[in-house]
Design a protein around this motif. Structure first.
Motif, PDB file in Angstrom:
ATOM      1  N   TYR A   1      75.043 -15.406 -17.258  1.00 56.21           N
ATOM      2  CA  TYR A   1      76.131 -14.824 -18.041  1.00 56.21           C
ATOM      3  C   TYR A   1      77.182 -15.885 -18.396  1.00 56.21           C
ATOM      4  O   TYR A   1      77.592 -16.000 -19.555  1.00 56.21           O
ATOM      5  CB  TYR A   1      76.785 -13.674 -17.267  1.00 56.21           C
ATOM      6  N   GLU A   2      77.586 -16.657 -17.410  1.00 59.62           N
ATOM      7  CA  GLU A   2      78.634 -17.660 -17.622  1.00 59.62           C
ATOM      8  C   GLU A   2      78.190 -18.768 -18.571  1.00 59.62           C
ATOM      9  O   GLU A   2      79.003 -19.325 -19.308  1.00 59.62           O
ATOM     10  CB  GLU A   2      79.077 -18.275 -16.287  1.00 59.62           C
ATOM     11  N   TYR A   3      76.917 -19.116 -18.544  1.00 55.79           N
ATOM     12  CA  TYR A   3      76.405 -20.213 -19.370  1.00 55.79           C
ATOM     13  C   TYR A   3      75.503 -19.715 -20.495  1.00 55.79           C
ATOM     14  O   TYR A   3      74.603 -20.412 -20.941  1.00 55.79           O
ATOM     15  CB  TYR A   3      75.664 -21.237 -18.493  1.00 55.79           C
TER      16      TYR A   3
ATOM     17  N   ARG B   1      78.887  -6.399 -12.590  1.00 51.26           N
ATOM     18  CA  ARG B   1      80.197  -6.344 -13.253  1.00 51.26           C
ATOM     19  C   ARG B   1      81.306  -6.667 -12.238  1.00 51.26           C
ATOM     20  O   ARG B   1      82.222  -7.437 -12.527  1.00 51.26           O
ATOM     21  CB  ARG B   1      80.409  -4.955 -13.865  1.00 51.26           C
ATOM     22  N   ASP B   2      81.205  -6.098 -11.034  1.00 49.37           N
ATOM     23  CA  ASP B   2      82.183  -6.388  -9.975  1.00 49.37           C
ATOM     24  C   ASP B   2      82.107  -7.853  -9.549  1.00 49.37           C
ATOM     25  O   ASP B   2      83.129  -8.502  -9.320  1.00 49.37           O
ATOM     26  CB  ASP B   2      81.954  -5.493  -8.762  1.00 49.37           C
ATOM     27  N   HIS B   3      80.873  -8.358  -9.420  1.00 50.13           N
ATOM     28  CA  HIS B   3      80.665  -9.749  -9.014  1.00 50.13           C
ATOM     29  C   HIS B   3      81.325 -10.712 -10.012  1.00 50.13           C
ATOM     30  O   HIS B   3      81.900 -11.729  -9.622  1.00 50.13           O
ATOM     31  CB  HIS B   3      79.157 -10.036  -8.912  1.00 50.13           C
ATOM     32  N   LEU B   4      81.262 -10.357 -11.290  1.00 55.53           N
ATOM     33  CA  LEU B   4      81.857 -11.186 -12.347  1.00 55.53           C
ATOM     34  C   LEU B   4      83.354 -10.946 -12.507  1.00 55.53           C
ATOM     35  O   LEU B   4      84.005 -11.598 -13.318  1.00 55.53           O
ATOM     36  CB  LEU B   4      81.155 -10.913 -13.682  1.00 55.53           C
TER      37      LEU B   4
ATOM     38  N   MET C   1      68.136 -24.277 -11.932  1.00 52.36           N
ATOM     39  CA  MET C   1      68.567 -23.145 -11.116  1.00 52.36           C
ATOM     40  C   MET C   1      69.677 -23.641 -10.196  1.00 52.36           C
ATOM     41  O   MET C   1      69.537 -24.695  -9.583  1.00 52.36           O
ATOM     42  CB  MET C   1      67.383 -22.597 -10.314  1.00 52.36           C
ATOM     43  N   PRO C   2      70.785 -22.921 -10.101  1.00 55.10           N
ATOM     44  CA  PRO C   2      71.890 -23.376  -9.252  1.00 55.10           C
ATOM     45  C   PRO C   2      71.457 -23.584  -7.804  1.00 55.10           C
ATOM     46  O   PRO C   2      70.600 -22.855  -7.282  1.00 55.10           O
ATOM     47  CB  PRO C   2      72.901 -22.234  -9.353  1.00 55.10           C
ATOM     48  N   PHE C   3      72.075 -24.582  -7.149  1.00 55.56           N
ATOM     49  CA  PHE C   3      71.721 -24.925  -5.773  1.00 55.56           C
ATOM     50  C   PHE C   3      71.855 -23.730  -4.837  1.00 55.56           C
ATOM     51  O   PHE C   3      71.006 -23.510  -3.978  1.00 55.56           O
ATOM     52  CB  PHE C   3      72.582 -26.091  -5.267  1.00 55.56           C
ATOM     53  N   GLY C   4      72.916 -22.941  -4.994  1.00 53.17           N
ATOM     54  CA  GLY C   4      73.113 -21.778  -4.119  1.00 53.17           C
ATOM     55  C   GLY C   4      71.949 -20.808  -4.187  1.00 53.17           C
ATOM     56  O   GLY C   4      71.541 -20.235  -3.173  1.00 53.17           O
ATOM     57  N   VAL C   5      71.396 -20.646  -5.368  1.00 50.24           N
ATOM     58  CA  VAL C   5      70.252 -19.740  -5.537  1.00 50.24           C
ATOM     59  C   VAL C   5      69.017 -20.327  -4.864  1.00 50.24           C
ATOM     60  O   VAL C   5      68.321 -19.638  -4.119  1.00 50.24           O
ATOM     61  CB  VAL C   5      69.978 -19.462  -7.034  1.00 50.24           C
TER      62      VAL C   5
ATOM     63  N   MET D   1      72.245 -11.857  -7.868  1.00 51.35           N
ATOM     64  CA  MET D   1      73.613 -11.768  -8.403  1.00 51.35           C
ATOM     65  C   MET D   1      74.112 -13.136  -8.876  1.00 51.35           C
ATOM     66  O   MET D   1      74.684 -13.261  -9.965  1.00 51.35           O
ATOM     67  CB  MET D   1      74.579 -11.228  -7.337  1.00 51.35           C
ATOM     68  N   LEU D   2      73.910 -14.165  -8.054  1.00 51.51           N
ATOM     69  CA  LEU D   2      74.371 -15.509  -8.418  1.00 51.51           C
ATOM     70  C   LEU D   2      73.688 -16.011  -9.683  1.00 51.51           C
ATOM     71  O   LEU D   2      74.331 -16.594 -10.562  1.00 51.51           O
ATOM     72  CB  LEU D   2      74.119 -16.492  -7.268  1.00 51.51           C
TER      73      LEU D   2
END
Length: 197
Positions: free
Chosen positions: A164-166, A20-23, A177-181, A157-158
């Motif tokens: 959540y965002e998508y 929740r904090d991360h978002l 999967m996102p590149f950062g992950v 978290m990412l």
């Protein structure tokens, strides 16, 4: 071979408040916990995806691996790491009757990528014809989410935030999967040597 998760990560172990904090969700409102169940689902999905990509259990829990034959009678590699303990091996006959193998007949060879059960004698016990061997074990990197390596915790978290965002997006490719992950989990992925299987 198939792998069954015999115990699940309890809801209280999920870092919902941290997500929740991360978002950067608002706080101090009556509706603060309104999306907690949804966030918990995204955290579970993110952990499952990262575990599938790395072959590592993030949080400690119990597993059952059922086999119809040993791949190698001098040592059976277990399908997920790191294994903390092999708690029981049961030989099940064609009619479903099980016989527990004496724990003195086998040992765990701990390994970060390919833990295995090895015999204390020459070979692992014979699996009955048309039967199976059930290997119960406990695996996981940490008891609590806060004890995970920082890069894996950040990857969870990412990825949960990405889900959540998508959450309404259906056009993304399968396995996206996102590149950062992927860069955060790269060092935990098993190394494949050679060609073919």
């Amino acid at each position: 071979m198939y792998l069954i998760e015999e115990s699940q990560i309890p809801d209280t172990a999920l870092p919902v408040a941290r997500l929740r904090d991360h978002l950067r969700m608002g706080s101090g409102f009556v509706e603060d916990g309104l999306q907690d169940e949804l966030l918990g689902g995204f955290l579970r999905a993110a952990m499952a995806a990262i575990e599938a990509r790395t072959g590592k259990a993030l949080l400690v829990r119990d597993f059952l691996c059922s086999l119809h034959r040993w791949r190698d009678v001098t040592g059976q590699v277990l399908p997920i790491a790191p294994v903390r303990a092999v708690t029981q091996i049961t030989l099940v006959d064609a009619f479903g009757a099980g016989a527990v193998v004496d724990a003195a007949r086998y040992a765990l060879v701990a390994d970060g990528d390919a833990p295995k059960v090895v015999p204390m004698g020459g070979c692992l016990p014979s699996i009955p014809e048309h039967g199976s061997a059930e290997v119960r074990f406990q695996a996981g990197m940490a008891e609590a989410f806060g004890d995970l390596p920082a890069d894996l915790a950040q990857a969870v978290m990412l990825l949960a935030a990405h889900y959540y965002e998508y959450r309404d997006e259906t056009a993304l490719g399968q396995g996206c999967m996102p590149f950062g992950v992927t860069s955060l989990i790269a060092r935990y992925r098993p190394v494949r040597i050679g060609f073919g299987t």
